[in-house]
Scaffold this active site. Structure first.
Site, mmCIF file in Angstrom:
data_model
loop_
_atom_site.group_PDB
_atom_site.id
_atom_site.type_symbol
_atom_site.label_atom_id
_atom_site.label_comp_id
_atom_site.label_asym_id
_atom_site.label_seq_id
_atom_site.Cartn_x
_atom_site.Cartn_y
_atom_site.Cartn_z
ATOM 1 N N ASP A 279 43.036 41.569 48.628
ATOM 2 C CA ASP A 279 43.518 42.554 47.661
ATOM 3 C C ASP A 279 45.044 42.471 47.618
ATOM 4 O O ASP A 279 45.589 41.638 46.915
ATOM 5 C CB ASP A 279 43.008 43.940 48.057
ATOM 6 N N PHE B 266 37.673 48.207 42.194
ATOM 7 C CA PHE B 266 37.102 48.495 43.502
ATOM 8 C C PHE B 266 35.620 48.122 43.524
ATOM 9 O O PHE B 266 34.840 48.597 42.698
ATOM 10 C CB PHE B 266 37.283 49.986 43.826
ATOM 11 N N VAL B 267 35.250 47.263 44.468
ATOM 12 C CA VAL B 267 33.864 46.788 44.533
ATOM 13 C C VAL B 267 33.225 47.140 45.875
ATOM 14 O O VAL B 267 33.920 47.380 46.867
ATOM 15 C CB VAL B 267 33.780 45.256 44.313
ATOM 16 N N ASP C 31 32.615 48.343 51.796
ATOM 17 C CA ASP C 31 32.127 49.722 51.834
ATOM 18 C C ASP C 31 32.915 50.645 50.916
ATOM 19 O O ASP C 31 34.009 50.313 50.446
ATOM 20 C CB ASP C 31 32.260 50.274 53.257
HETATM 21 P P1 5GP Z 1 44.501 43.985 51.621
HETATM 22 O O1 5GP Z 1 45.142 44.093 52.957
HETATM 23 O O2 5GP Z 1 44.374 42.561 51.100
HETATM 24 O O3 5GP Z 1 45.101 44.905 50.612
HETATM 25 O O4 5GP Z 1 43.079 44.597 51.730
HETATM 26 C C1 5GP Z 1 42.105 43.940 52.339
HETATM 27 C C2 5GP Z 1 41.100 44.910 52.872
HETATM 28 O O5 5GP Z 1 40.951 46.085 52.066
HETATM 29 C C3 5GP Z 1 39.783 44.202 52.828
HETATM 30 O O6 5GP Z 1 39.546 43.625 54.084
HETATM 31 C C4 5GP Z 1 38.807 45.316 52.509
HETATM 32 O O7 5GP Z 1 38.339 45.852 53.714
HETATM 33 C C5 5GP Z 1 39.615 46.345 51.778
HETATM 34 N N1 5GP Z 1 39.409 46.216 50.317
HETATM 35 C C6 5GP Z 1 40.227 45.668 49.408
HETATM 36 N N2 5GP Z 1 39.720 45.726 48.164
HETATM 37 C C7 5GP Z 1 38.533 46.333 48.279
HETATM 38 C C8 5GP Z 1 37.501 46.680 47.340
HETATM 39 O O8 5GP Z 1 37.558 46.433 46.119
HETATM 40 N N3 5GP Z 1 36.403 47.299 47.854
HETATM 41 C C9 5GP Z 1 36.280 47.602 49.172
HETATM 42 N N4 5GP Z 1 35.161 48.194 49.540
HETATM 43 N N5 5GP Z 1 37.212 47.284 50.088
HETATM 44 C C10 5GP Z 1 38.324 46.656 49.645
#
Ligand code: 5GP
Ligand code: MG
Length: 190
Positions: free
Chosen positions: A104, A154-155, A161
């Site tokens: 993300d 958001f998925v 989860d």
């Molecule tokens: P980042 O550090 O890249 O922003 O976020 C990564 C973490 O955020 C992922 O490991 C995941 O746990 C959570 N995350 C990011 N996007 C989503 C999403 O669309 N849905 C869900 N359920 N978790 C997400």
């Protein structure tokens, strides 16, 4: 099927995901054959991917886990990655493949990668995510293996989860707005 009723739409069915994992596993095997490989799985989100992907990688490897989180219960990154440093696996001199559910903001992967190189002494670190969101990122971090590119939404499902639920959905989908709003209001999360 109460969980399916909470979904607005399905993005990737189980058969689609597994077919893509066959391809990723073949690539990962080809790239690491003959190397000492440790796979570091980021929990909890990476657990379903771990089970399905690694059973398709036909070479010896070690599996380690790390708990990291940047979401803290809502549907948007809080920009801070909680990493339990005492749990950093011993990867000295080993080739590491970090597995996570989704890229993300990129903060999680960037933080874990840095730690595994600087404190863990990894020989080399590659990253694999099932999903990558198409968006501008505050940190410059890519993923070497990506299952599918998705929009910035958001998925849930397949390890991902919402408030701890939906990880066991065998497919990936988008929750209905009112399901998200209802849960957040109940929890008092903005
Ligand atoms: P980042 O550090 O890249 O922003 O976020 C990564 C973490 O955020 C992922 O490991 C995941 O746990 C959570 N995350 C990011 N996007 C989503 C999403 O669309 N849905 C869900 N359920 N978790 C997400
Ligand atoms: Mg995660």
């Amino acid at each position: 099927m109460w969980m399916r009723d909470d979904l607005e739409r399905i993005l990737f069915h189980e058969t689609t995901i597994l077919a893509r994992l066959d391809e990723l596993a073949e690539q990962i095997t080809r790239d690491h054959l003959g190397k000492d490989l440790s796979v570091v799985v980021i929990l909890h989100g990476g657990m379903v991917l771990m089970a399905d992907l690694l059973r398709r990688v036909h070479m010896p490897l070690l599996i380690e886990t790390l708990t990291a989180s940047s979401y803290h219960g809502g549907t948007a990154s809080k920009g801070v990655v909680d990493l339990r440093e005492e749990g950093l696996p011993d990867v000295r001199g080993r080739h590491v493949l970090i597995l996570d559910d989704i890229l993300d903001t990129g903060l999680t992967l960037a933080t874990v990668k840095k730690q595994l190189i600087e404190s863990g002494g990894a020989e080399g670190v590659r990253t694999c995510v099932l999903l990558r969101k198409k968006k501008e990122r505050p940190v410059r971090v890519g993923a070497d293996y990506v299952g599918f590119e998705i929009g910035d939404e958001f998925v849930v499902g397949y390890g991902l989860d919402f408030a701890g639920r939906y990880r066991n959905l065998p497919f990936i989908g988008v929750l209905k707005e009112d399901v998200i709003r209802g849960e957040l209001a109940e929890k008092g999360v903005e």
